[in-house]
Scaffold this motif. Structure first.
Motif, mmCIF file in Angstrom:
data_model
loop_
_atom_site.group_PDB
_atom_site.id
_atom_site.type_symbol
_atom_site.label_atom_id
_atom_site.label_comp_id
_atom_site.label_asym_id
_atom_site.label_seq_id
_atom_site.Cartn_x
_atom_site.Cartn_y
_atom_site.Cartn_z
ATOM 1 N N HIS A 114 41.586 55.201 40.059
ATOM 2 C CA HIS A 114 40.939 56.140 39.158
ATOM 3 C C HIS A 114 40.541 55.449 37.848
ATOM 4 C CE1 HIS A 114 39.943 59.995 37.356
ATOM 5 N NE2 HIS A 114 40.699 59.682 36.312
ATOM 6 N N GLY A 115 41.429 54.610 37.338
ATOM 7 C CA GLY A 115 41.119 53.900 36.108
ATOM 8 C C GLY A 115 39.971 52.924 36.284
ATOM 9 N N LEU A 116 39.935 52.250 37.435
ATOM 10 C CA LEU A 116 38.845 51.315 37.708
ATOM 11 C C LEU A 116 37.512 52.050 37.804
ATOM 12 C CD1 LEU A 116 40.583 49.075 40.408
ATOM 13 C CD2 LEU A 116 40.097 48.448 38.039
ATOM 14 N N ALA A 117 37.520 53.183 38.514
ATOM 15 C CA ALA A 117 36.295 53.966 38.652
ATOM 16 C C ALA A 117 35.819 54.472 37.296
ATOM 17 C CB ALA A 117 36.528 55.129 39.610
ATOM 18 N N GLY A 118 36.771 54.773 36.397
ATOM 19 C CA GLY A 118 36.407 55.228 35.066
ATOM 20 C C GLY A 118 35.701 54.168 34.243
ATOM 21 N N LEU A 119 35.860 52.906 34.624
ATOM 22 C CA LEU A 119 35.164 51.806 33.958
ATOM 23 C C LEU A 119 33.901 51.397 34.714
ATOM 24 C CD1 LEU A 119 38.206 49.586 32.932
ATOM 25 C CD2 LEU A 119 36.618 50.728 31.368
ATOM 26 N N GLY A 120 33.579 52.143 35.773
ATOM 27 C CA GLY A 120 32.390 51.818 36.550
ATOM 28 C C GLY A 120 32.604 50.691 37.528
ATOM 29 N N LEU A 121 33.856 50.415 37.874
ATOM 30 C CA LEU A 121 34.187 49.325 38.786
ATOM 31 C C LEU A 121 34.620 49.911 40.127
ATOM 32 C CD1 LEU A 121 34.533 46.293 39.214
ATOM 33 C CD2 LEU A 121 36.777 46.447 38.162
ATOM 34 N N ASP A 122 33.864 49.644 41.171
ATOM 35 C CA ASP A 122 34.163 50.152 42.502
ATOM 36 C C ASP A 122 35.418 49.465 43.040
ATOM 37 O OD1 ASP A 122 34.245 51.011 45.106
ATOM 38 O OD2 ASP A 122 32.225 50.372 45.630
ATOM 39 N N PRO A 123 36.504 50.208 43.293
ATOM 40 C CA PRO A 123 37.732 49.576 43.801
ATOM 41 C C PRO A 123 37.535 48.848 45.113
ATOM 42 C CG PRO A 123 38.174 51.814 43.025
ATOM 43 C CD PRO A 123 36.680 51.649 43.042
ATOM 44 N N ASP A 124 36.554 49.271 45.912
ATOM 45 C CA ASP A 124 36.301 48.621 47.199
ATOM 46 C C ASP A 124 35.710 47.229 47.037
ATOM 47 O OD1 ASP A 124 37.262 50.771 48.633
ATOM 48 O OD2 ASP A 124 35.300 51.721 48.825
ATOM 49 N N ARG A 125 35.229 46.908 45.849
ATOM 50 C CA ARG A 125 34.647 45.584 45.602
ATOM 51 C C ARG A 125 35.582 44.695 44.785
ATOM 52 N NH1 ARG A 125 28.711 45.991 43.331
ATOM 53 N NH2 ARG A 125 28.754 43.774 43.912
ATOM 54 N N LEU A 126 36.825 45.131 44.618
ATOM 55 C CA LEU A 126 37.789 44.360 43.842
ATOM 56 C C LEU A 126 38.944 43.917 44.732
ATOM 57 C CD1 LEU A 126 38.590 43.321 41.012
ATOM 58 C CD2 LEU A 126 39.880 45.456 40.713
ATOM 59 N N LEU A 127 39.160 42.614 44.794
ATOM 60 C CA LEU A 127 40.274 42.041 45.546
ATOM 61 C C LEU A 127 41.403 41.747 44.576
ATOM 62 C CD1 LEU A 127 38.242 39.479 47.704
ATOM 63 C CD2 LEU A 127 38.850 41.831 48.307
ATOM 64 N N LEU A 128 42.623 42.191 44.914
ATOM 65 C CA LEU A 128 43.784 41.991 44.052
ATOM 66 C C LEU A 128 44.746 41.010 44.700
ATOM 67 C CD1 LEU A 128 44.464 45.707 43.016
ATOM 68 C CD2 LEU A 128 43.224 43.962 41.716
ATOM 69 N N PHE A 129 45.216 40.056 43.892
ATOM 70 C CA PHE A 129 46.163 39.058 44.390
ATOM 71 C C PHE A 129 47.307 38.936 43.393
ATOM 72 C CE2 PHE A 129 47.873 34.758 44.676
ATOM 73 C CZ PHE A 129 48.103 34.634 46.037
ATOM 74 N N GLU A 130 48.516 39.204 43.831
ATOM 75 C CA GLU A 130 49.697 39.087 42.978
ATOM 76 C C GLU A 130 50.319 37.705 43.144
ATOM 77 O OE1 GLU A 130 51.479 43.034 44.412
ATOM 78 O OE2 GLU A 130 52.101 42.941 42.294
ATOM 79 N N ALA A 131 50.442 36.991 42.044
ATOM 80 C CA ALA A 131 51.039 35.652 42.069
ATOM 81 C C ALA A 131 52.449 35.710 41.490
ATOM 82 C CB ALA A 131 50.185 34.684 41.256
ATOM 83 N N GLY A 132 53.293 34.788 41.923
ATOM 84 C CA GLY A 132 54.671 34.776 41.475
ATOM 85 C C GLY A 132 54.845 34.324 40.042
ATOM 86 N N ASN A 133 53.943 33.468 39.550
ATOM 87 C CA ASN A 133 54.026 32.950 38.188
ATOM 88 C C ASN A 133 52.655 32.446 37.763
ATOM 89 O OD1 ASN A 133 53.764 30.251 39.347
ATOM 90 N ND2 ASN A 133 55.934 30.440 39.896
ATOM 91 N N ASP A 134 52.572 31.947 36.538
ATOM 92 C CA ASP A 134 51.283 31.483 36.020
ATOM 93 C C ASP A 134 50.727 30.317 36.828
ATOM 94 O OD1 ASP A 134 51.386 33.400 34.106
ATOM 95 O OD2 ASP A 134 51.446 32.035 32.382
#
Length: 273
Positions: A114-134
């Motif tokens: 919802h927050g992404l859509a509120g910024l005009g960013l389609d969640p379906d076009r955003l890939l998320l990757f969680e890393a363990g550290n910097d």
């Protein structure tokens, strides 16, 4: 009619013909190179669409394939800095096909749809990757930059990383080199107070601005106090910018709403995702 052999031609006969032939070939080669350059070289800048901002940036916008650092101006401005970074990603995705990659180091909250859509960013076009550290985050960013050819093949159009510490010189150089082979938007968002020498082309400091609200009190347009603290081959600046998520464009605060630009200091309404 008897044709004279080439050997019997006088220097005054042969020289003009040779000159004309060389000139024609050189002209044709130049035209071909110009045509190829227009077809192959992608757009190299992401414009803000605001003359006051673009005028401070070399080329009239954020250099694509260059590293850009974003940081909160002060404690409590972290959501504002993230919102600004994601707005830049949304603007890039509005211009070209492809997706964006957001790499999050440990401890960063996961953006929600919802927050992404509120910024005009389609969640379906955003890939998320969680890393363990910097370190893992920087490795993921570098690998993403070295993979594929960017927007020309419908791949990644933007790569952004959220890290827990400053942007080190070595990692910044590696990202700079890897990004230079692409036409991707490259952002690194680091925390407040974690300044360190690096090779970022621009450094942005973001604070929450007084957002425009509708009659129900809901944020209609996110607003940020944007400070360009460093710009290689450009000029520094300080602006109060609004974001129109529907049109995917920035504007000086108040200009998008049709009233005089705001001149006040910080307020509320960070435009957080």
């Amino acid at each position: 009619m008897t044709q004279r052999p080439l050997a019997s031609l006088s220097p005054t006969d042969a020289a003009p013909r040779a000159t004309e032939t060389s000139a024609a070939r050189l002209s044709a080669l130049r035209a071909r190179l110009v045509t190829q350059a227009m077809e192959v070289i992608p757009r190299k800048h992401l414009s803000f669409g605001v003359h006051a901002v673009d005028g401070c940036l070399p080329g009239g916008g954020l250099g694509l394939g260059h590293l850009h650092e974003i940081a909160p101006e002060a404690e409590g401005d972290e959501p504002a800095a993230l919102g600004f970074a994601l707005a830049l990603v949304a603007r890039r995705l509005a211009e070209v096909p492809g997706e964006a990659l957001l790499v999050l180091a440990k401890g960063h909250p996961m953006p929600y749809g919802h927050g992404l859509a509120g910024l005009g960013l389609d969640p379906d076009r955003l890939l998320l990757f969680e890393a363990g550290n910097d370190l893992d985050a920087y490795r993921a960013l570098e690998e993403a930059l070295r993979t594929g050819t960017g927007t020309s093949s419908g791949g990644l159009a933007a790569v952004a990383g959220l890290v827990d510490a400053g942007l080190p010189l070595i990692q910044s150089r590696r990202l700079h080199l890897a990004g230079g082979r692409t036409d991707r938007l490259l952002l690194v968002l680091r925390p407040v107070g974690a300044d360190s020498p690096n090779v970022a082309a621009t450094r942005w400091r973001i604070a929450a601005g007084k957002a425009l609200r509708d009659r129900f009190g809901c944020i209609e347009r996110p607003c940020w106090r944007v400070r360009l603290a460093r710009c290689r081959n450009g000029r520094m600046g300080d602006w109060l910018l609004e974001w129109d998520h529907a049109a995917h464009r920035f504007g000086l605060a108040g200009a998008l709403a049709g009233h005089p630009p705001e001149t006040g200091g910080r307020g509320t309404g960070p435009g957080q995702p």
